[in-house]
Write an enzyme that holds these catalytic residues in place. Structure first.
Site, PDB file in Angstrom:
ATOM      1  N   HIS A 208      -1.166 -10.988  -5.578  1.00  0.00           N
ATOM      2  CA  HIS A 208       0.616 -10.106  -5.245  1.00  0.00           C
ATOM      3  C   HIS A 208       1.730 -12.223  -6.046  1.00  0.00           C
ATOM      4  O   HIS A 208       2.268 -11.531  -6.540  1.00  0.00           O
ATOM      5  CB  HIS A 208       0.995 -10.385  -3.819  1.00  0.00           C
ATOM      6  CG  HIS A 208      -0.037  -9.123  -3.451  1.00  0.00           C
ATOM      7  ND1 HIS A 208       0.325  -7.978  -3.631  1.00  0.00           N
ATOM      8  CD2 HIS A 208      -0.610  -9.398  -2.073  1.00  0.00           C
ATOM      9  CE1 HIS A 208      -0.615  -7.622  -2.952  1.00  0.00           C
ATOM     10  NE2 HIS A 208      -1.088  -8.146  -1.660  1.00  0.00           N
TER      11      HIS A 208
ATOM     12  N   HIS B 142       0.798  -1.338  -0.154  1.00  0.00           N
ATOM     13  CA  HIS B 142       0.208  -0.109  -0.251  1.00  0.00           C
ATOM     14  C   HIS B 142       0.899   1.519  -0.013  1.00  0.00           C
ATOM     15  O   HIS B 142       0.556   2.100  -0.699  1.00  0.00           O
ATOM     16  CB  HIS B 142      -0.775  -0.108   1.165  1.00  0.00           C
ATOM     17  CG  HIS B 142      -2.067  -1.022   1.153  1.00  0.00           C
ATOM     18  ND1 HIS B 142      -2.880  -1.653   2.633  1.00  0.00           N
ATOM     19  CD2 HIS B 142      -2.446  -1.743   0.190  1.00  0.00           C
ATOM     20  CE1 HIS B 142      -2.984  -2.380   1.725  1.00  0.00           C
ATOM     21  NE2 HIS B 142      -2.449  -2.908   1.037  1.00  0.00           N
TER      22      HIS B 142
ATOM     23  N   ASP C 273      -3.543  -2.506  -5.142  1.00  0.00           N
ATOM     24  CA  ASP C 273      -2.040  -3.919  -4.521  1.00  0.00           C
ATOM     25  C   ASP C 273      -0.975  -3.753  -6.035  1.00  0.00           C
ATOM     26  O   ASP C 273      -0.151  -4.107  -6.045  1.00  0.00           O
ATOM     27  CB  ASP C 273      -2.872  -5.084  -4.516  1.00  0.00           C
ATOM     28  CG  ASP C 273      -3.960  -5.032  -2.810  1.00  0.00           C
ATOM     29  OD1 ASP C 273      -3.116  -4.437  -2.021  1.00  0.00           O
ATOM     30  OD2 ASP C 273      -4.179  -5.839  -2.603  1.00  0.00           O
TER      31      ASP C 273
ATOM     32  N   HIS D 230      -9.407  -1.660  -4.758  1.00  0.00           N
ATOM     33  CA  HIS D 230      -8.754  -2.070  -3.705  1.00  0.00           C
ATOM     34  C   HIS D 230      -7.597  -2.667  -4.823  1.00  0.00           C
ATOM     35  O   HIS D 230      -6.124  -2.913  -4.449  1.00  0.00           O
ATOM     36  CB  HIS D 230      -8.921  -3.223  -2.297  1.00  0.00           C
ATOM     37  CG  HIS D 230      -7.331  -2.649  -1.431  1.00  0.00           C
ATOM     38  ND1 HIS D 230      -7.445  -2.396  -1.163  1.00  0.00           N
ATOM     39  CD2 HIS D 230      -6.489  -3.986  -0.845  1.00  0.00           C
ATOM     40  CE1 HIS D 230      -5.693  -2.228  -0.729  1.00  0.00           C
ATOM     41  NE2 HIS D 230      -6.127  -3.256  -0.728  1.00  0.00           N
TER      42      HIS D 230
HETATM   43 ZN    ZN Z   1      -4.145  -4.469  -0.091  1.00  0.00          ZN
END
Ligand code: ZN
Length: 281
Positions: free
Chosen positions: A257, A76, A234, A230
């Site tokens: 991720h 973040h 990310d 969001h």
């Molecule tokens: Zn996040």
């Protein structure tokens, strides 16, 4: 016009870490031109560049490390740095992770905007590519396509009550701070309970995450599409680990991720190869 930029002054954040629940403190210091974004882990006195090769773990958050020392939940803060156009900064870390704040990048982005940036009379480093590149991981797909600026088109399809969401996000500071930075980390109530009993998410609360019960969110949404916003947040944070301003469009279906880290590592290798081919080095 496209000079490198750094923060005008030191910026400090402190708060609780989402996963460990311990106190965490971050200080952003101005960085000299050409230095990029670098982490300094104060307890071990270790400094390393915020590059994808330093990713050591991606299961629940992006963890960076060097020589056995790690810092968790960097995405973040990294997102705010790239989203707000910071090319150079030294990121000093006290504690095992970056503070979670309200689960979004809003506090980071607003502090950067308030402090302001200064131009550094050196051309910005950009990441360009010659051909589209596609990455896959199970159901997740990530296509990275040459473009003049950074744009993210993201599609998610989660279990109810979240469902399918899509956004087309041109990543520039004005847009980022208004439309992306305030979108919070999210999860399902049953997952939160499981994480807690496994001793994880110790710092998690309704103040720093958007939690969905079977019939809807436990706190008001900031947008109906807060979840996919969001996911863009990310992704921007993971792409900050390219070490240059991305000049590409990223089309993602259900990526996370792990795929982002794999993609950014591969893109950095590709970029180095292209650079060598062009300059004969
Ligand atoms: Zn996040």
């Amino acid at each position: 016009m496209n000079d490198q930029r750094t923060v005008r002054d030191v910026i400090e954040f402190s708060g609780v870490g989402l996963h460990t629940g311990s106190d965490a403190r971050v200080r952003l210091r101005p960085g000299v031109a050409g230095s990029g974004l670098r982490f300094r882990l104060l307890e071990r006195n270790i400094t390393f560049p915020a590059h994808a090769e330093y990713v050591v773990e991606t299961r629940r958050a992006t963890v960076l490390g060097s020589a056995g020392a790690t810092v968790s939940t960097v995405e973040h803060l990294m997102s705010a740095l790239l989203g707000m156009g910071v090319d150079n900064a030294l990121i000093e870390i006290e504690g095992p992770e970056v503070p979670v704040m309200d689960g979004s990048a809003a506090a980071f982005a607003e502090a950067i905007a308030k402090t302001g940036l200064i131009g550094q009379h050196a051309p910005a480093r950009t990441f360009t590519l010659e051909h589209p590149v596609v990455f896959r991981d199970g159901e997740a797909l990530l296509a990275v396509v040459p473009a003049d600026s950074f744009r993210v088109r993201f599609t998610v399809d989660y279990a109810p009550p979240v469902g399918a969401q899509f956004i087309d996000a041109p990543i520039a500071p004005d847009y980022f701070i208004r439309e992306i930075a305030p979108a919070r980390t999210f999860g399902y109530l049953h997952e939160v309970e499981a994480l807690r009993s496994a001793g994880l998410a110790r710092g998690g609360s309704l103040d720093n995450a958007l939690v969905f019960a079977p019939d809807g969110p436990l706190t008001p949404l900031r947008w109906p599409s807060e979840v996919v916003r969001h996911k863009v947040l990310d992704l921007v944070g993971d792409f900050a680990l390219l070490g240059a301003r991305p000049c590409c469009e990223v089309v993602s279906v259900k990526s996370g991720h792990r795929l982002h880290a794999q993609a950014v590592q591969a893109l950095r290798r590709l970029h180095a190869t292209q650079h060598k081919a062009l300059h004969g080095a």
